[in-house]
Enzyme design. Sequence first.
Site, PDB file in Angstrom:
ATOM      1  N   GLY A   1       2.438   2.118  10.693  1.00  0.00           N
ATOM      2  CA  GLY A   1       3.420   3.190  10.547  1.00  0.00           C
ATOM      3  C   GLY A   1       4.108   3.574  11.840  1.00  0.00           C
ATOM      4  O   GLY A   1       4.791   4.595  11.911  1.00  0.00           O
TER       5      GLY A   1
ATOM      6  N   GLY B   1       2.735  -1.197   4.285  1.00  0.00           N
ATOM      7  CA  GLY B   1       2.760   0.231   3.950  1.00  0.00           C
ATOM      8  C   GLY B   1       4.184   0.700   3.726  1.00  0.00           C
ATOM      9  O   GLY B   1       4.766   0.503   2.660  1.00  0.00           O
ATOM     10  N   GLY B   2       4.780   1.305   4.748  1.00  0.00           N
ATOM     11  CA  GLY B   2       6.103   1.934   4.635  1.00  0.00           C
ATOM     12  C   GLY B   2       7.155   1.066   3.955  1.00  0.00           C
ATOM     13  O   GLY B   2       7.892   1.538   3.083  1.00  0.00           O
TER      14      GLY B   2
ATOM     15  N   SER C   1       3.365  -2.304  10.315  1.00  0.00           N
ATOM     16  CA  SER C   1       4.827  -2.312  10.489  1.00  0.00           C
ATOM     17  C   SER C   1       5.464  -3.657  10.128  1.00  0.00           C
ATOM     18  O   SER C   1       6.403  -4.105  10.795  1.00  0.00           O
ATOM     19  CB  SER C   1       5.201  -1.883  11.910  1.00  0.00           C
ATOM     20  OG  SER C   1       4.812  -0.533  12.126  1.00  0.00           O
TER      21      SER C   1
ATOM     22  N   GLU D   1      -6.903   4.708   7.802  1.00  0.00           N
ATOM     23  CA  GLU D   1      -6.708   6.130   7.473  1.00  0.00           C
ATOM     24  C   GLU D   1      -7.939   6.698   6.786  1.00  0.00           C
ATOM     25  O   GLU D   1      -8.315   7.845   7.002  1.00  0.00           O
ATOM     26  CB  GLU D   1      -5.438   6.283   6.607  1.00  0.00           C
ATOM     27  CG  GLU D   1      -4.182   6.080   7.449  1.00  0.00           C
ATOM     28  CD  GLU D   1      -2.978   5.555   6.687  1.00  0.00           C
ATOM     29  OE1 GLU D   1      -2.971   5.607   5.438  1.00  0.00           O
ATOM     30  OE2 GLU D   1      -2.029   5.077   7.352  1.00  0.00           O
TER      31      GLU D   1
ATOM     32  N   ASN E   1       0.873  -1.187   0.000  1.00  0.00           N
ATOM     33  CA  ASN E   1       0.000   0.000   0.000  1.00  0.00           C
ATOM     34  C   ASN E   1       0.902   1.227   0.000  1.00  0.00           C
ATOM     35  O   ASN E   1       1.498   1.563   1.016  1.00  0.00           O
ATOM     36  CB  ASN E   1      -0.882  -0.030   1.257  1.00  0.00           C
ATOM     37  CG  ASN E   1      -1.677   1.257   1.424  1.00  0.00           C
ATOM     38  OD1 ASN E   1      -1.801   2.057   0.493  1.00  0.00           O
ATOM     39  ND2 ASN E   1      -2.219   1.461   2.621  1.00  0.00           N
ATOM     40  N   TRP E   2       0.990   1.873  -1.153  1.00  0.00           N
ATOM     41  CA  TRP E   2       1.918   2.999  -1.287  1.00  0.00           C
ATOM     42  C   TRP E   2       1.327   4.308  -0.762  1.00  0.00           C
ATOM     43  O   TRP E   2       1.987   5.338  -0.806  1.00  0.00           O
ATOM     44  CB  TRP E   2       2.345   3.157  -2.750  1.00  0.00           C
ATOM     45  CG  TRP E   2       3.146   2.011  -3.265  1.00  0.00           C
ATOM     46  CD1 TRP E   2       3.543   0.902  -2.567  1.00  0.00           C
ATOM     47  CD2 TRP E   2       3.653   1.842  -4.598  1.00  0.00           C
ATOM     48  NE1 TRP E   2       4.265   0.063  -3.377  1.00  0.00           N
ATOM     49  CE2 TRP E   2       4.347   0.611  -4.624  1.00  0.00           C
ATOM     50  CE3 TRP E   2       3.585   2.601  -5.765  1.00  0.00           C
ATOM     51  CZ2 TRP E   2       4.968   0.141  -5.767  1.00  0.00           C
ATOM     52  CZ3 TRP E   2       4.210   2.129  -6.907  1.00  0.00           C
ATOM     53  CH2 TRP E   2       4.887   0.908  -6.912  1.00  0.00           C
ATOM     54  N   LYS E   3       0.093   4.257  -0.320  1.00  0.00           N
ATOM     55  CA  LYS E   3      -0.572   5.449   0.229  1.00  0.00           C
ATOM     56  C   LYS E   3      -0.361   6.645  -0.720  1.00  0.00           C
ATOM     57  O   LYS E   3      -0.355   6.467  -1.915  1.00  0.00           O
ATOM     58  CB  LYS E   3      -0.067   5.738   1.638  1.00  0.00           C
ATOM     59  CG  LYS E   3      -0.049   4.506   2.531  1.00  0.00           C
ATOM     60  CD  LYS E   3       0.132   4.839   3.970  1.00  0.00           C
ATOM     61  CE  LYS E   3       0.263   3.557   4.773  1.00  0.00           C
ATOM     62  NZ  LYS E   3       0.059   3.717   6.176  1.00  0.00           N
TER      63      LYS E   3
ATOM     64  N   HIS F   1      -9.523   1.152   4.827  1.00  0.00           N
ATOM     65  CA  HIS F   1      -8.246   1.334   5.539  1.00  0.00           C
ATOM     66  C   HIS F   1      -8.489   2.293   6.706  1.00  0.00           C
ATOM     67  O   HIS F   1      -9.291   3.214   6.607  1.00  0.00           O
ATOM     68  CB  HIS F   1      -7.190   1.903   4.584  1.00  0.00           C
ATOM     69  CG  HIS F   1      -5.814   1.892   5.159  1.00  0.00           C
ATOM     70  ND1 HIS F   1      -5.396   2.845   6.058  1.00  0.00           N
ATOM     71  CD2 HIS F   1      -4.775   1.036   4.991  1.00  0.00           C
ATOM     72  CE1 HIS F   1      -4.142   2.569   6.410  1.00  0.00           C
ATOM     73  NE2 HIS F   1      -3.746   1.482   5.776  1.00  0.00           N
TER      74      HIS F   1
ATOM     75  N   GLU G   1      -5.427  -5.050  10.500  1.00  0.00           N
ATOM     76  CA  GLU G   1      -4.382  -4.051  10.723  1.00  0.00           C
ATOM     77  C   GLU G   1      -4.649  -3.300  12.027  1.00  0.00           C
ATOM     78  O   GLU G   1      -5.434  -2.345  12.046  1.00  0.00           O
ATOM     79  CB  GLU G   1      -4.375  -3.037   9.582  1.00  0.00           C
ATOM     80  CG  GLU G   1      -4.111  -3.625   8.224  1.00  0.00           C
ATOM     81  CD  GLU G   1      -3.530  -2.592   7.276  1.00  0.00           C
ATOM     82  OE1 GLU G   1      -2.459  -2.850   6.731  1.00  0.00           O
ATOM     83  OE2 GLU G   1      -4.144  -1.520   7.102  1.00  0.00           O
TER      84      GLU G   1
HETATM   85  C1  PEP Z   1      -0.837   0.158   5.982  1.00  0.00           C
HETATM   86  O1  PEP Z   1      -0.950   1.356   5.846  1.00  0.00           O
HETATM   87  O2  PEP Z   1      -1.672  -0.601   5.472  1.00  0.00           O
HETATM   88  C2  PEP Z   1       0.289  -0.350   6.758  1.00  0.00           C
HETATM   89  C3  PEP Z   1       0.234  -1.563   7.224  1.00  0.00           C
HETATM   90  O3  PEP Z   1       1.325   0.522   6.975  1.00  0.00           O
HETATM   91  P1  PEP Z   1       2.760   0.174   7.656  1.00  0.00           P
HETATM   92  O4  PEP Z   1       3.248  -1.096   7.026  1.00  0.00           O
HETATM   93  O5  PEP Z   1       3.625   1.341   7.310  1.00  0.00           O
HETATM   94  O6  PEP Z   1       2.520   0.023   9.102  1.00  0.00           O
END
Ligand code: PEP
Length: 255
Positions: free
Chosen positions: A177, A238-239, A217, A101, A9-11, A99, A171
């Site tokens: 993050g 994500g990150g 994470s 966010e 997920n590149w957001k 998600h 999640e």
């Molecule tokens: C996400 O935004 O779906 C996510 C899991 O982010 P991260 O891996 O950065 O925690």
Amino acid sequence: MRKPLIAGNWKMYKTHLEAMRLVQGLAHELAEHDFDAVEVVVCPPFTSLRTIQTLIDSDRYSFGLGAQNVHVEKEGAFTGEISAPMLKALDVDYVILGHSERRELFGETDEGVNAKVKVCWANDMTPIVCCGETEAERETAQTETKVERQIRGAFKNVTPELARKTVVAYEPIWAIGSGKTATPQDAQTTIAFIRGVLEDEYDTGVAQEMRILYGGSVKSGNAASLMSQPDIDGGLVGGASLEAAELAAIVKAVK
Ligand code: PEP
């Protein structure tokens, strides 16, 4: 057997040029990867979908393509929104829905997620339905109540035939993050609970077929221990998905 899935997920990161370089880098890192064994999906911002679709087609990359949201209407006066037929026309395979966010910053509700699940399937795209608890909910032992409400809400009146192909991502919000990851055992326990809710909503066959990912994470260093849990079928990343070598290392950590 559920086929593991790693979805990046590149957001709201990467211009279309940066996205192109990232996919090319990932293809290089995963040149020897068996995509039939572990599926890999990239979910860039809307502005990069066309570029990446073209790359996937022209270079015959085996990545799946995902979007990060969709509007429920087919078309209309909805400034700033993107419809499911528009995504389908770009060969989008997956859509991340609900998600945290989007729920926290843009007011997405369980009812909205449910409507989007149906719209995705009506356009032959696979939803990745996100759920998870906040830190405060975890500390007050409300994790199961919260994810059960989100799962039952998202799957309301969704047929078993479609549910069995839908992906869920657990999640925990406090892990997104933050660098804090659920322990493999905690993630396994909640994901097994989610599978139990799906079994109650449908039946054992459907619940056993559904892929449930862990997100929060995930990194190359913790991927193997998380992904080796019996109910964890991959990761929503994500990150760590913003760097080709790191995402490739996560993919390779899945056995
Ligand atoms: C996400 O935004 O779906 C996510 C899991 O982010 P991260 O891996 O950065 O925690």
